[in-house]
Structure formats: C-alpha cells, structure tokens
Design an enzyme around this catalytic site. Structure first.
Site, short mmCIF file in Angstrom:
data_model
loop_
_atom_site.label_atom_id
_atom_site.label_comp_id
_atom_site.label_asym_id
_atom_site.label_seq_id
_atom_site.Cartn_x
_atom_site.Cartn_y
_atom_site.Cartn_z
N ASN A 149 6.80 -8.14 12.16
CA ASN A 149 5.91 -9.19 12.66
C ASN A 149 6.49 -9.76 13.94
O ASN A 149 7.62 -9.43 14.32
CB ASN A 149 5.76 -10.31 11.62
CG ASN A 149 4.71 -10.00 10.56
OD1 ASN A 149 3.88 -9.11 10.74
ND2 ASN A 149 4.72 -10.74 9.48
N HIS A 174 -4.14 -7.49 8.30
CA HIS A 174 -3.89 -6.83 9.60
C HIS A 174 -5.04 -5.90 9.99
O HIS A 174 -4.82 -4.84 10.56
CB HIS A 174 -2.58 -6.04 9.57
CG HIS A 174 -1.36 -6.89 9.37
ND1 HIS A 174 -0.55 -7.30 10.41
CD2 HIS A 174 -0.81 -7.41 8.25
CE1 HIS A 174 0.45 -8.03 9.93
NE2 HIS A 174 0.31 -8.12 8.62
N TYR A 213 2.58 -0.37 0.71
CA TYR A 213 1.98 0.31 1.88
C TYR A 213 1.50 1.74 1.56
O TYR A 213 0.34 2.05 1.79
CB TYR A 213 2.94 0.27 3.08
CG TYR A 213 3.09 -1.14 3.63
CD1 TYR A 213 3.76 -2.10 2.90
CD2 TYR A 213 2.55 -1.52 4.83
CE1 TYR A 213 3.90 -3.41 3.37
CE2 TYR A 213 2.67 -2.82 5.31
CZ TYR A 213 3.35 -3.75 4.57
OH TYR A 213 3.46 -5.04 5.01
C1 HEM Z 1 4.94 -8.82 -0.50
C2 HEM Z 1 4.74 -8.90 0.83
C3 HEM Z 1 3.76 -8.03 1.57
C4 HEM Z 1 2.81 -7.18 1.10
C5 HEM Z 1 2.44 -6.87 -0.35
C6 HEM Z 1 2.14 -6.60 2.25
C7 HEM Z 1 1.08 -5.71 2.19
C8 HEM Z 1 0.43 -5.18 3.27
C9 HEM Z 1 -0.71 -4.31 3.21
C10 HEM Z 1 -1.40 -3.88 1.92
C11 HEM Z 1 -1.05 -3.98 4.48
C12 HEM Z 1 -2.21 -3.10 4.91
C13 HEM Z 1 -1.68 -1.75 5.28
C14 HEM Z 1 -2.74 -0.74 5.64
O1 HEM Z 1 -3.83 -0.77 5.05
O2 HEM Z 1 -2.46 0.12 6.51
C15 HEM Z 1 -0.11 -4.63 5.35
C16 HEM Z 1 -0.10 -4.50 6.72
C17 HEM Z 1 0.93 -4.96 7.51
N1 HEM Z 1 2.00 -5.75 7.13
FE1 HEM Z 1 2.36 -6.41 5.29
N2 HEM Z 1 2.73 -7.09 3.40
C18 HEM Z 1 3.73 -7.96 3.02
C19 HEM Z 1 4.56 -8.65 3.87
C20 HEM Z 1 4.76 -8.35 5.20
C21 HEM Z 1 5.85 -8.78 6.02
C22 HEM Z 1 6.99 -9.69 5.53
C23 HEM Z 1 5.70 -8.21 7.25
C24 HEM Z 1 6.57 -8.29 8.47
C25 HEM Z 1 7.86 -8.63 8.47
C26 HEM Z 1 4.47 -7.43 7.22
C27 HEM Z 1 3.96 -6.69 8.27
C28 HEM Z 1 2.80 -5.95 8.22
C29 HEM Z 1 2.24 -5.27 9.37
C30 HEM Z 1 2.81 -5.22 10.77
C31 HEM Z 1 1.07 -4.65 8.93
C32 HEM Z 1 0.09 -3.86 9.77
C33 HEM Z 1 0.49 -2.41 9.86
C34 HEM Z 1 -0.49 -1.66 10.72
O3 HEM Z 1 -0.62 -2.01 11.90
O4 HEM Z 1 -1.12 -0.72 10.22
N3 HEM Z 1 3.94 -7.53 5.96
N4 HEM Z 1 0.77 -5.37 4.59
#
Ligand code: HEM
Length: 519
Positions: free
Chosen positions: A136, A63, A346
């Site tokens: 999402n 992202h 997160y």
């Molecule tokens: C085991 C599953 C998942 C892991 C380990 C994971 C991990 C991460 C990580 C490390 C980030 C970066 C955050 C940052 O640096 O600020 C991120 C961003 C994000 N993830 Fe996940 N994620 C997973 C699944 C999901 C799922 C299922 C969704 C939605 C239903 C999702 C939605 C998002 C969103 C919207 C962001 C961006 C947040 C922002 O705009 O700063 N992720 N995720």
C-alpha cells in the site's frame, strides 16, 4: 500447437467469427425474408451475443478501481548478505515488472481521487519465478487481527438496506477498534489524497524475512520511494477532481508514460536482526507500527521504472493477479497474522475471479518454465504437453534445493495450545500516532488533518460513535481531540482507557505473535 494470431497494429485485418471464419457483414443477421424470425444456424450472430453476454468478470472485492503499466526493476546495490534471491545476486540485474495501483473501497467505476489508501502491487518476473510485492502507499494498516478485515471493509461498502455509503458504519468500526488510529491519521492527512497514482511511495507495511545463502535471516520492511517525491492533493482539490475527472489517476499515469516522463522509484530495505526484534519497543509483527528510521535506516537496493503502457488494459492489468504468497527463495513471509491471512486470501480470490489456471494467463505467467503435477481445469493454456502428471521415475523432473536448509530455531519453533486470540489496546498504540501529530506534522498539516476529519466525522449521526472516536483521538493527544471536537461542535471528551505499557510485555509473549524459544 498453432499460436493465436495477434493484432499487429495495422488496420485491414479480415473480420472473422471466433473460429476464424471470414464474415462479410458484421451488422447483418440471418432472417426468413425481410421481417422474418432469426435463424439459430446464424453462428456469427449467436457468437457475437453469447460472448458479449459474458464480457464481465467479477471485479476485485477490494481495490477494484485501478491503473497499471509495465517497466523494470533494476538492482543497484549488492544485498547478497541479506538474501540469496537470484534477482539480487548481481548489481545491474533487471527484471520485467508490472505495477497495478488502486484505491481500496470504491467500485471499479468510482473516482480515483477518493480519500482512501492506495494499493501499490508490483509483479517482478525473476529468473526464479514471480516475486509479488502487494503493498500500500502507507507504512501501517488499520488492523493487526486479520478476522477484522472483512468487517472493516464492509463498513466502507454500501449499507445493506439503503445501498448508500454510510459515515456512521465507518466510524462505528474505527471507534471500536482504536489500533486503527495511526492509519486513520495518515488517511485523513493530505497523504490520503495522493496526486494521481504514480507520484507516491509504496510500503510493505508487513515485516518480511530475507534469508542469505548461509541460512542467516533478518526481518525486513521494504520501502519504494517515488523519485520525484510524494505529491498530494488538498481535500478541496481531490473533491473537485472526483466530480470533474473520476479517472484522473488513470489518465495522468498513462499520459506521463506516453510523453516519456517515466515514473521511477528507489527501493530501500530496513533490516532488523532477531536479537534487535526481541528488544524492539513494539511487536515486530504488528502492522500498526513503523520502524523508526533513526534506529533502522533505509538501505538502498534498486530502482523501478515504468516505461511501457499496456496495449490491452483488460489482458495486462485487469487480469493481473498479485499475491503476497508469490515469493522466491530467499524472501519469506514473517509470522505477522495479517500477512499469513493474506497468503491464503489472494490466490483464493484469483481462483474465483480468474479461474484455477490464473497463473497461466500471459500477464501472470512466469518468464521461467513451469514444471509440476498440476493439470487441466478451465483454460489450461499451458498443460505441460506429454510430461508425466505424477512423480515419475521413468521421466523424472529435476529438483533444486534452496541455498539454505531448515528453519530457524529461535523464531520458527512454535509451542503452545491452539486457542482464539485477539490483540488488546494498550498505551504503546498511541505513541506513534502522537509523534506523527506533534513532531512529524507542521501546523498546516495538523490544520488539514483536523478539517479533513471534521468534514467526515461531522457527518456521523450517532452521538455515541462520535464521542467514542473523539476518545480515541484524546488517547493520542487531548489538544488534537479537542480541535476535532470544536470543528464538529462537540464538547471535549476524555481519553479511552488503555492497558498500561507493562501489560504489553506480558501480552507480547502470551499473545503468541512472537514466540521466542531459547534453545
Ligand atoms: C487480512 C487482511 C487482508 C485481506 C484478507 C486482503 C484481501 C484482499 C483481496 C481479496 C484483494 C483482491 C485481490 C484480487 O481480486 O485480485 C486484495 C487486493 C489488494 N490488497 Fe489486500 N487484503 C488484506 C490486507 C492488505 C494489506 C495489509 C495490504 C498492503 C500492505 C493490501 C494490499 C492490497 C493490494 C495492493 C491489492 C490490490 C492488488 C491488485 O492491484 O490486484 N491488502 N486484498
């Protein structure tokens, strides 16, 4: 404590070094004579370079490319029967809200019309602390076993040797992990290329738990539906924009708000009692499934409006740190293992990306006072003054109990041996993708899906990977798979073997996703 001077929008501020000392000539550097070496005593020059050298912080590992804005969440319907969260205790309550939208796989400079799920991260600043909904734009996800996430993401990043993106890696992963097919079919429909960031819906995907003041709880899915509908681009339109305007999404969101065309969404919940969850055809904690709307109707809750662009993108959007674990009393995580993993991931990544005091950055700081025993660390903007840094009887804090106490015995009493577990593919995994293809999509949508898939899968070099993915599609529907096969010049492939549905009933209890203990 003296506050830092903030830019007031007027030109003519006095130019200074970072310690506030005025400097007459920004381009000049101290030298001996006209051509002589530079002097170490020239703080202005060193200050300039040293800060410049440190301008970059790590981009988000996923992202990374995004856009965002501010606005508000307003409660439009009474849901105090569902949750005791103070935000929801009165119709008309408003909370300042920030949303960051994003693509998932690409770097921060990549095109935001790429075929990819979109992140839809919402920070709602309530009187009980910040509530983050890190959603999402799709109601399901690729995985239900969280350890697969880094593997899956790596297949969309660059090859370790060539440093190129590689269709073989991507389909190698997906074809070995067929529970992804529901999300794959959404991704390769036109929903995979939304028209900008603000003309789309958001979904919790995960099951959450809402708890009311009596301690009664229900499973909940949240839907955030764009008031003007979910607008999409065709593959061709999105492809053109990737070349002509890689920042199309950022630009259209910014301009819409500048023009006063404020994007807005209506927020709904689907609810399911513990009894309904036990009889539900699918596992309520399985992120690859939706809850049918006919059985679990959408109930309106509130609205979100974005009416304010950031004044400073880095401070207000890039430094925003969302986490599914930023919750308030009355809203809790379910035992969905992917969600549980995210609760850790997160804040962990924020400490790496922004530092241990990331919650103190202005965009992340709650609007309510924070009082606890955390102190010091890099960039402690709010170190809580003279307040004791331990649980003091001399100057004690006050403690507020939750409206409800204790855990629920039926769905929160856990027994069993610790063991490694992985979900298995079974026939039920293909039912919802089949209904999506045969019932929800019309012929145009099916044609687009097939040609979008062919465009990508057709570029795979490995015959094994191609055939294996076609066997996943055949498990959804033989005609669908054959249509994709024909479009990429491949012979028809039989469905992959999947465990029969009755085995799932055994899995449902053995797998430990739902442990129901009768009192
Ligand atoms: C085991 C599953 C998942 C892991 C380990 C994971 C991990 C991460 C990580 C490390 C980030 C970066 C955050 C940052 O640096 O600020 C991120 C961003 C994000 N993830 Fe996940 N994620 C997973 C699944 C999901 C799922 C299922 C969704 C939605 C239903 C999702 C939605 C998002 C969103 C919207 C962001 C961006 C947040 C922002 O705009 O700063 N992720 N995720």
């Amino acid at each position: 404590m003296p506050s830092q001077q903030v830019f007031n929008g007027k030109d003519g501020a006095v130019y200074t070094t970072s310690n506030g000392a005025p400097v007459k000539e920004p381009y000049a550097a101290q030298k001996i004579g006209f051509n002589g070496p530079l002097l170490l005593q020239d703080f202005h020059h060193l200050d300039l370079l040293a800060h410049f050298d440190r301008e970059r912080i790590p981009e988000r590992v996923v992202h990374a490319k995004g856009a965002g804005a501010h606005g508000y969440f307003e409660v439009t319907h009474d849901i105090s029967d569902l949750t005791c969260a103070a935000l929801f205790n009165k119709v008309g309550n408003r909370a300042r809200t920030t949303i960051r939208f994003s693509t998932v796989g690409g770097e921060s400079g990549s095109a935001d019309t790429a075929r990819d799920p979109r992140g839809f991260a919402i920070k709602i600043r309530t009187e009980e602390g910040n509530l983050d909904w890190v959603f999402n734009n799709t109601p399901v996800f690729f995985i239900r076993d969280p350890a697969k996430f880094p593997h899956f993401i790596h297949t969309q990043k660059r090859d370790p040797q060539t440093h190129l993106k590689d269709a073989d890696m991507f389909w190698d992963y997906l074809s070995q992990n067929p529970e992804s097919v529901h999300q794959v079919m959404i991704l390769f429909s036109d929903r995979g290329t939304p028209d900008g960031y603000h003309q789309m819906h958001g979904y919790s995907g995960h099951t959450l738990k809402f708890i009311n003041a009596k301690g009664e709880w229900q499973y909940v899915q949240v839907h955030v539906r764009a008031d003007k509908g979910f607008k999409t681009l065709t593959d061709e339109q999105a492809g053109k924009l990737q070349g002509t305007n890689p920042d199309y999404g950022i630009q259209s969101l910014f301009e819409a708000i500048e023009k006063g065309e404020y994007p807005s969404w209506t927020v709904y919940v689907q609810t399911m009692t513990a009894e309904q969850a036990e009889k539900f055809r699918y596992n309520v904690l399985d992120l690859t499934k939706v809850w049918p709307h006919a059985e679990y109707p959408l109930r309106p809750v509130g609205k979100i409006v974005l009416n304010e662009n950031a004044q400073n993108y880095f401070a207000e959007i890039e430094q925003a740190a969302f986490s599914p674990s930023h919750l308030v009393p009355g809203i809790e995580a379910s035992a969905d293992p992917v969600l549980q993993s995210r609760l850790f991931s997160y804040p962990d990544t924020h400490r790496h990306r922004l530092g241990v005091n990331y919650q103190q950055l202005p965009v992340n700081a709650p609007v309510v006072p924070v009082a606890n025993f955390q102190r010091d660390g890099f960039m402690a903007f709010n170190n809580q003054g003279p307040r004791p840094n331990y649980q003091s009887s001399i100057l004690p804090l006050s403690y507020k109990a939750k409206a409800y106490e204790g855990t629920d015995e039926r769905h929160e009493t856990w027994i069993g041996n610790a063991r490694l577990q992985l979900s298995e593919i079974n026939e039920l995994d293909f039912e919802q993708p089949r209904a999506l293809y045969k019932k929800a999509m019309d012929q145009t949508a099916r044609d687009h899906l097939i040609s979008n898939l062919a465009g990508h899968l057709g570029g795979v070099k490995s015959p094994v990977v191609k055939a294996r993915q076609l066997s996943v599609f055949a498990a959804v529907d033989q005609d669908f798979s054959d249509a994709v096969a024909k479009a990429i010049g491949h012979p028809s492939v039989k469905p992959l073997p999947a465990a029969p549905a009755e085995k799932l009933l055994r899995l449902k209890t053995n797998i430990g996703l739902v442990q129901t203990i009768q009192a």
